[in-house]
Write an enzyme that holds these catalytic residues in place. Structure first.
Site, PDB file in Angstrom:
ATOM      1  N   THR A  10      -3.639  31.303  74.353  1.00 59.60           N
ATOM      2  CA  THR A  10      -3.205  30.911  75.819  1.00 59.60           C
ATOM      3  C   THR A  10      -1.934  31.633  76.031  1.00 59.60           C
ATOM      4  O   THR A  10      -1.433  31.790  77.230  1.00 59.60           O
ATOM      5  CB  THR A  10      -2.585  29.626  75.509  1.00 59.60           C
ATOM      6  OG1 THR A  10      -1.700  29.697  74.154  1.00 59.60           O
ATOM      7  CG2 THR A  10      -3.766  28.525  75.093  1.00 59.60           C
TER       8      THR A  10
ATOM      9  N   ARG B 167     -19.968   8.506  69.478  1.00 53.14           N
ATOM     10  CA  ARG B 167     -21.235   8.483  69.366  1.00 53.14           C
ATOM     11  C   ARG B 167     -21.921   8.623  70.714  1.00 53.14           C
ATOM     12  O   ARG B 167     -23.212   8.219  70.637  1.00 53.14           O
ATOM     13  CB  ARG B 167     -21.961   7.233  68.570  1.00 53.14           C
ATOM     14  CG  ARG B 167     -21.538   7.219  67.371  1.00 53.14           C
ATOM     15  CD  ARG B 167     -21.760   6.054  66.455  1.00 53.14           C
ATOM     16  NE  ARG B 167     -20.977   4.940  67.209  1.00 53.14           N
ATOM     17  CZ  ARG B 167     -20.873   3.709  66.490  1.00 53.14           C
ATOM     18  NH1 ARG B 167     -21.476   3.324  65.586  1.00 53.14           N
ATOM     19  NH2 ARG B 167     -20.280   2.871  67.163  1.00 53.14           N
TER      20      ARG B 167
ATOM     21  N   LYS C 116       3.198  38.169  57.141  1.00 53.45           N
ATOM     22  CA  LYS C 116       4.296  38.521  58.065  1.00 53.45           C
ATOM     23  C   LYS C 116       5.654  38.698  57.321  1.00 53.45           C
ATOM     24  O   LYS C 116       6.948  38.499  57.883  1.00 53.45           O
ATOM     25  CB  LYS C 116       4.589  37.714  59.125  1.00 53.45           C
ATOM     26  CG  LYS C 116       3.277  37.749  60.106  1.00 53.45           C
ATOM     27  CD  LYS C 116       3.372  36.919  61.374  1.00 53.45           C
ATOM     28  CE  LYS C 116       2.986  37.742  62.691  1.00 53.45           C
ATOM     29  NZ  LYS C 116       2.897  37.107  63.775  1.00 53.45           N
TER      30      LYS C 116
ATOM     31  N   LYS D 298      -4.541  33.844  59.462  1.00 49.15           N
ATOM     32  CA  LYS D 298      -5.654  33.574  58.379  1.00 49.15           C
ATOM     33  C   LYS D 298      -6.946  34.693  58.568  1.00 49.15           C
ATOM     34  O   LYS D 298      -7.663  35.296  57.729  1.00 49.15           O
ATOM     35  CB  LYS D 298      -6.640  32.205  58.646  1.00 49.15           C
ATOM     36  CG  LYS D 298      -5.613  31.223  58.451  1.00 49.15           C
ATOM     37  CD  LYS D 298      -6.043  29.903  58.862  1.00 49.15           C
ATOM     38  CE  LYS D 298      -6.041  29.422  60.455  1.00 49.15           C
ATOM     39  NZ  LYS D 298      -4.649  29.530  60.866  1.00 49.15           N
TER      40      LYS D 298
ATOM     41  N   ASP E   6       7.096  41.360  56.750  1.00 47.78           N
ATOM     42  CA  ASP E   6       7.875  42.376  57.507  1.00 47.78           C
ATOM     43  C   ASP E   6       8.495  41.884  58.354  1.00 47.78           C
ATOM     44  O   ASP E   6       9.587  42.440  58.906  1.00 47.78           O
ATOM     45  CB  ASP E   6       6.814  43.406  57.854  1.00 47.78           C
ATOM     46  CG  ASP E   6       5.724  42.765  58.784  1.00 47.78           C
ATOM     47  OD1 ASP E   6       5.061  41.810  58.232  1.00 47.78           O
ATOM     48  OD2 ASP E   6       5.564  43.136  60.005  1.00 47.78           O
TER      49      ASP E   6
ATOM     50  N   ARG F   3       1.000  31.513  75.194  1.00 45.62           N
ATOM     51  CA  ARG F   3       2.173  30.550  75.029  1.00 45.62           C
ATOM     52  C   ARG F   3       3.108  30.979  73.949  1.00 45.62           C
ATOM     53  O   ARG F   3       2.717  31.382  72.812  1.00 45.62           O
ATOM     54  CB  ARG F   3       1.773  29.017  74.730  1.00 45.62           C
ATOM     55  CG  ARG F   3       0.993  28.582  75.858  1.00 45.62           C
ATOM     56  CD  ARG F   3       0.799  26.938  75.323  1.00 45.62           C
ATOM     57  NE  ARG F   3      -0.049  26.638  74.460  1.00 45.62           N
ATOM     58  CZ  ARG F   3      -0.519  25.602  73.983  1.00 45.62           C
ATOM     59  NH1 ARG F   3      -0.159  24.538  74.534  1.00 45.62           N
ATOM     60  NH2 ARG F   3      -1.570  25.584  73.206  1.00 45.62           N
TER      61      ARG F   3
ATOM     62  N   ASP G 283      -1.866  29.636  63.344  1.00 47.93           N
ATOM     63  CA  ASP G 283      -1.427  31.115  63.470  1.00 47.93           C
ATOM     64  C   ASP G 283      -0.879  32.022  62.537  1.00 47.93           C
ATOM     65  O   ASP G 283       0.069  32.692  62.775  1.00 47.93           O
ATOM     66  CB  ASP G 283      -0.398  30.972  64.628  1.00 47.93           C
ATOM     67  CG  ASP G 283      -0.846  30.481  66.020  1.00 47.93           C
ATOM     68  OD1 ASP G 283      -1.981  30.671  66.226  1.00 47.93           O
ATOM     69  OD2 ASP G 283      -0.440  29.385  66.516  1.00 47.93           O
TER      70      ASP G 283
ATOM     71  N   THR H 157      -4.733  23.065  73.774  1.00 49.69           N
ATOM     72  CA  THR H 157      -5.177  24.524  74.418  1.00 49.69           C
ATOM     73  C   THR H 157      -6.080  24.373  75.623  1.00 49.69           C
ATOM     74  O   THR H 157      -6.495  25.177  76.365  1.00 49.69           O
ATOM     75  CB  THR H 157      -6.078  25.494  73.437  1.00 49.69           C
ATOM     76  OG1 THR H 157      -7.226  24.564  72.771  1.00 49.69           O
ATOM     77  CG2 THR H 157      -5.178  26.028  71.957  1.00 49.69           C
TER      78      THR H 157
ATOM     79  N   GLY I 262       2.339  43.826  57.596  1.00 49.48           N
ATOM     80  CA  GLY I 262       2.008  44.346  59.025  1.00 49.48           C
ATOM     81  C   GLY I 262       0.492  43.694  59.363  1.00 49.48           C
ATOM     82  O   GLY I 262      -0.076  43.123  58.645  1.00 49.48           O
TER      83      GLY I 262
ATOM     84  N   GLY J  19      -7.635  31.293  67.373  1.00 51.17           N
ATOM     85  CA  GLY J  19      -7.519  32.482  67.943  1.00 51.17           C
ATOM     86  C   GLY J  19      -7.214  33.581  67.056  1.00 51.17           C
ATOM     87  O   GLY J  19      -6.081  33.753  66.919  1.00 51.17           O
ATOM     88  N   HIS J  20      -7.970  34.077  66.073  1.00 49.12           N
ATOM     89  CA  HIS J  20      -7.939  35.153  65.169  1.00 49.12           C
ATOM     90  C   HIS J  20      -7.758  36.421  65.708  1.00 49.12           C
ATOM     91  O   HIS J  20      -8.614  36.743  66.449  1.00 49.12           O
ATOM     92  CB  HIS J  20      -9.191  35.027  64.065  1.00 49.12           C
ATOM     93  CG  HIS J  20      -9.045  33.776  63.155  1.00 49.12           C
ATOM     94  ND1 HIS J  20      -8.145  33.168  62.587  1.00 49.12           N
ATOM     95  CD2 HIS J  20     -10.288  33.083  62.940  1.00 49.12           C
ATOM     96  CE1 HIS J  20      -8.434  32.073  62.146  1.00 49.12           C
ATOM     97  NE2 HIS J  20      -9.781  31.948  62.206  1.00 49.12           N
TER      98      HIS J  20
ATOM     99  N   GLN K  48      -7.255  26.565  62.599  1.00 50.39           N
ATOM    100  CA  GLN K  48      -5.803  25.878  62.711  1.00 50.39           C
ATOM    101  C   GLN K  48      -5.289  25.693  61.299  1.00 50.39           C
ATOM    102  O   GLN K  48      -5.320  26.699  60.582  1.00 50.39           O
ATOM    103  CB  GLN K  48      -5.918  24.211  63.208  1.00 50.39           C
ATOM    104  CG  GLN K  48      -6.474  24.535  64.645  1.00 50.39           C
ATOM    105  CD  GLN K  48      -7.915  24.724  65.100  1.00 50.39           C
ATOM    106  OE1 GLN K  48      -8.680  24.007  64.256  1.00 50.39           O
ATOM    107  NE2 GLN K  48      -8.307  25.635  65.854  1.00 50.39           N
TER     108      GLN K  48
HETATM  109  P1  GTP Z   1      -5.340  30.525  64.220  1.00 44.10           P
HETATM  110  O1  GTP Z   1      -6.529  30.228  63.548  1.00 44.10           O
HETATM  111  O2  GTP Z   1      -5.290  30.288  65.452  1.00 44.10           O
HETATM  112  O3  GTP Z   1      -4.085  29.823  63.208  1.00 44.10           O
HETATM  113  O4  GTP Z   1      -5.141  31.945  63.791  1.00 44.10           O
HETATM  114  P2  GTP Z   1      -4.550  33.091  62.581  1.00 44.10           P
HETATM  115  O5  GTP Z   1      -4.118  32.111  61.446  1.00 44.10           O
HETATM  116  O6  GTP Z   1      -5.753  34.175  62.187  1.00 44.10           O
HETATM  117  O7  GTP Z   1      -3.547  33.531  63.391  1.00 44.10           O
HETATM  118  P3  GTP Z   1      -3.415  34.624  64.537  1.00 44.10           P
HETATM  119  O8  GTP Z   1      -4.523  35.924  64.008  1.00 44.10           O
HETATM  120  O9  GTP Z   1      -3.498  34.111  65.938  1.00 44.10           O
HETATM  121  O10 GTP Z   1      -1.983  35.245  64.587  1.00 44.10           O
HETATM  122  C1  GTP Z   1      -1.515  36.020  63.604  1.00 44.10           C
HETATM  123  C2  GTP Z   1      -0.970  37.356  64.123  1.00 44.10           C
HETATM  124  O11 GTP Z   1      -0.122  37.827  63.162  1.00 44.10           O
HETATM  125  C3  GTP Z   1      -2.038  38.358  64.796  1.00 44.10           C
HETATM  126  O12 GTP Z   1      -1.401  39.044  65.812  1.00 44.10           O
HETATM  127  C4  GTP Z   1      -2.060  39.128  63.443  1.00 44.10           C
HETATM  128  O13 GTP Z   1      -2.494  40.505  63.852  1.00 44.10           O
HETATM  129  C5  GTP Z   1      -0.492  39.271  62.863  1.00 44.10           C
HETATM  130  N1  GTP Z   1      -0.264  39.624  61.591  1.00 44.10           N
HETATM  131  C6  GTP Z   1      -1.255  38.998  60.530  1.00 44.10           C
HETATM  132  N2  GTP Z   1      -0.612  39.262  59.024  1.00 44.10           N
HETATM  133  C7  GTP Z   1       0.436  39.897  59.474  1.00 44.10           C
HETATM  134  C8  GTP Z   1       1.429  40.473  58.832  1.00 44.10           C
HETATM  135  O14 GTP Z   1       1.271  40.491  57.564  1.00 44.10           O
HETATM  136  N3  GTP Z   1       2.441  41.100  59.406  1.00 44.10           N
HETATM  137  C9  GTP Z   1       2.440  41.103  61.057  1.00 44.10           C
HETATM  138  N4  GTP Z   1       3.590  41.739  61.335  1.00 44.10           N
HETATM  139  N5  GTP Z   1       1.639  40.682  61.651  1.00 44.10           N
HETATM  140  C10 GTP Z   1       0.659  40.112  61.242  1.00 44.10           C
END
Ligand code: GTP
Length: 455
Positions: A331, A174, A361, A46, A363, A333, A43, A160, A446, A70-71, A254
């Site tokens: 999820t 296998r 993040k 990525k 910010d 969670r 999370d 999950t 952001g 969950g991107h 992940q």
């Molecule tokens: P997984 O493969 O499940 O690990 O996903 P992920 O690594 O892509 O992360 P995911 O998208 O679930 O969570 C990241 C959250 O942070 C999302 O809601 C994005 O929109 C948000 N996000 C990504 N970059 C930034 C950032 O620089 N600032 C903020 N405030 N939110 C961000």
């Protein structure tokens, strides 16, 4: 050491003193085969970087995991998309998406995702290839996932419950079924019967009957027909593409701290989200892999159980969770939150050999009077640990040594150049670089695609 690209002529001397590259330079210089990998417990965000880089690549490929990723990404009109198995490249017309042999595929879920994308105007036909070697994840694996977690009671993994672990278990024992088995419906039922009987003999609560088997086979006959245009020998496609000098971006799901080998076992996922998983999950050679970007949140979060040395509890943890909106995409969670853990990050950098980092993040930390960074661990006896421990008993007892850095009070979400960040924010970024020895090339301020600073 920091690696710097040549300064473009158009950049003024004052700007060049601090950040040397334009976004264009940063992105176009990435190697033919590059990857974006999580470097904490998932999370990290990525999806956004993959989405930003995807238009510069011909192919975006997933090499491991399944719909447990969950991107969350936003398209150019600001519309939100939550992708699970389909690679983030799907939002860019010219990009081919590949789901490699190392991934596991729940076919009904895959079609649901495609239907969702198509109903939102994203064309998927002919744009996604699924490896004929990838393993099929059945509803039975999801049922087993739930039964196993219930059985573990207090020591549950916190999966999950999407059946990912049980599907990889079938693969390793296998008796799994692969996508290519959908081309042999005459023997499909017998193979599936073995899996169903296995589950029934292991779990009392698992309902087995011949009619369940018959229904599932009928359902998969229909799926087989619909999936056929997506099925390909992706090992061949990817290696041919490399020969043809096409650019491939690997989208990690992940993260290394959840890796089956390197993560905090057993609180891990069942695949290899670290660099090695790219070779085994796509069938490409290590020497073709170039840049690997580690995605790291400016703090740490973790879903599910398992040790988390820099975790924050009470109000501090709640505030960070709310500010970062740390609730799972798949999820819902609440995620556990804490300070950035440099010991874990250095360990990830060693394993993956990251060429650069994407700090996301940043910010979210705005407004804090001070920011802590976990820089080393002491064992229970007061001795400093030299490396990230494999033994969870040791990890659970470590005392984290923190460095305290000043915070910044202004909102940085509209800042688009490194120079314009408050000095304390720059100090934070540069201290991370110093501590891990890997340059930060991308800084997220952001959720939007444009909320990215190229350093
Ligand atoms: P997984 O493969 O499940 O690990 O996903 P992920 O690594 O892509 O992360 P995911 O998208 O679930 O969570 C990241 C959250 O942070 C999302 O809601 C994005 O929109 C948000 N996000 C990504 N970059 C930034 C950032 O620089 N600032 C903020 N405030 N939110 C961000």
């Amino acid at each position: 050491p920091k690696t710097r690209l040549p300064v473009p002529a158009a950049v003024s001397a004052a700007t060049a003193a601090v950040y040397a590259d334009s976004a264009e330079d940063r992105v176009s210089s990435l190697s033919q085969v590059s990857g974006v990998l999580g470097s904490q417990w998932g999370d990290e965000g990525k999806g956004k970087l993959v989405d930003v880089l995807a238009p510069r690549f011909d192919i975006v490929a997933r090499c491991q995991g399944g719909a447990n990723a969950g991107h969350t990404i936003y398209n150019s009109e600001g519309k939100k998309f939550a992708l699970h198995l389909v690679p983030s490249g799907i939002l860019h017309e010219g990009t081919l998406c590949v789901v490699g042999n190392g991934a596991v595929i729940h076919v009904p879920g895959f079609f649901e995702e495609i239907d969702g994308l198509e109903s939102n105007g994203v064309r998927c036909d002919g744009r996604i290839l699924v490896s004929d070697r990838a393993h099929l994840l059945f509803d039975l694996h999801q049922a087993v996932d739930g039964l196993r977690e219930a059985e573990l009671e207090n020591s549950f993994i916190g999966t999950t419950k999407r059946g990912i672990g049980p599907c990889y278990s079938s693969k390793v024992t296998r008796n799994g079924l692969r996508v290519c088995d959908l081309r042999h419906m005459d023997t499909f039922g017998d193979k599936l019967d073995v899996l169903l009987k296995d589950a029934a003999s292991r779990f009392q609560g698992f309902k087995y009957s011949k009619s369940v088997l018959k229904e599932e086979v009928e359902r998969y006959k229909r799926f087989a027909e619909r999936l056929e245009p997506f099925i390909a020998d992706t090992v061949h496609v990817l290696n041919e593409s490399i020969q043809q000098k096409k650019k491939i971006l690997v989208e990690g799901g992940q993260a290394t701290m959840l890796d089956i080998d390197f993560g905090t076992y057993p609180f891990v996922t069942s695949s290899s989200p670290s660099a090695g998983g790219i070779c085994t999950g796509l069938g490409i050679a290590p020497r073709v892999i170039g840049d690997l970007i580690g995605v790291v949140k400016a703090y740490t979060s973790r879903v599910g159980s398992g040790p988390f040395p820099t975790e924050l509890f009470g109000e501090e943890g709640d505030n960070l969770r709310k500010a970062g909106m740390e609730f799972g995409t798949t999820t819902g969670r609440p995620r556990r939150c804490g300070w950035l853990d440099i010991v874990a990050l250095k360990y990830c950098c060693q394993i993956n050999g990251f060429s650069s980092l994407n700090l996301t993040k940043l910010d979210v930390l705005s407004g804090l009077p001070e920011i802590k960074v976990g820089v080393s661990y002491n064992q229970a006896d007061g001795q400093k640990l030299q490396s990230f421990p494999g033994d969870l008993d040791t990890l659970e007892q470590v005392q984290v040594n923190y460095e305290v850095l000043p915070g910044w009070q202004s909102d940085i979400s509209s800042v688009r150049s490194y120079n314009e960040l408050p000095q304390a924010a720059r100090r934070y970024v540069e201290r991370i670089e110093e501590l891990v020895g890997v340059p930060v090339h991308y800084i997220g301020v952001g959720p939007g695609r444009d909320a990215l600073i190229y350093k």
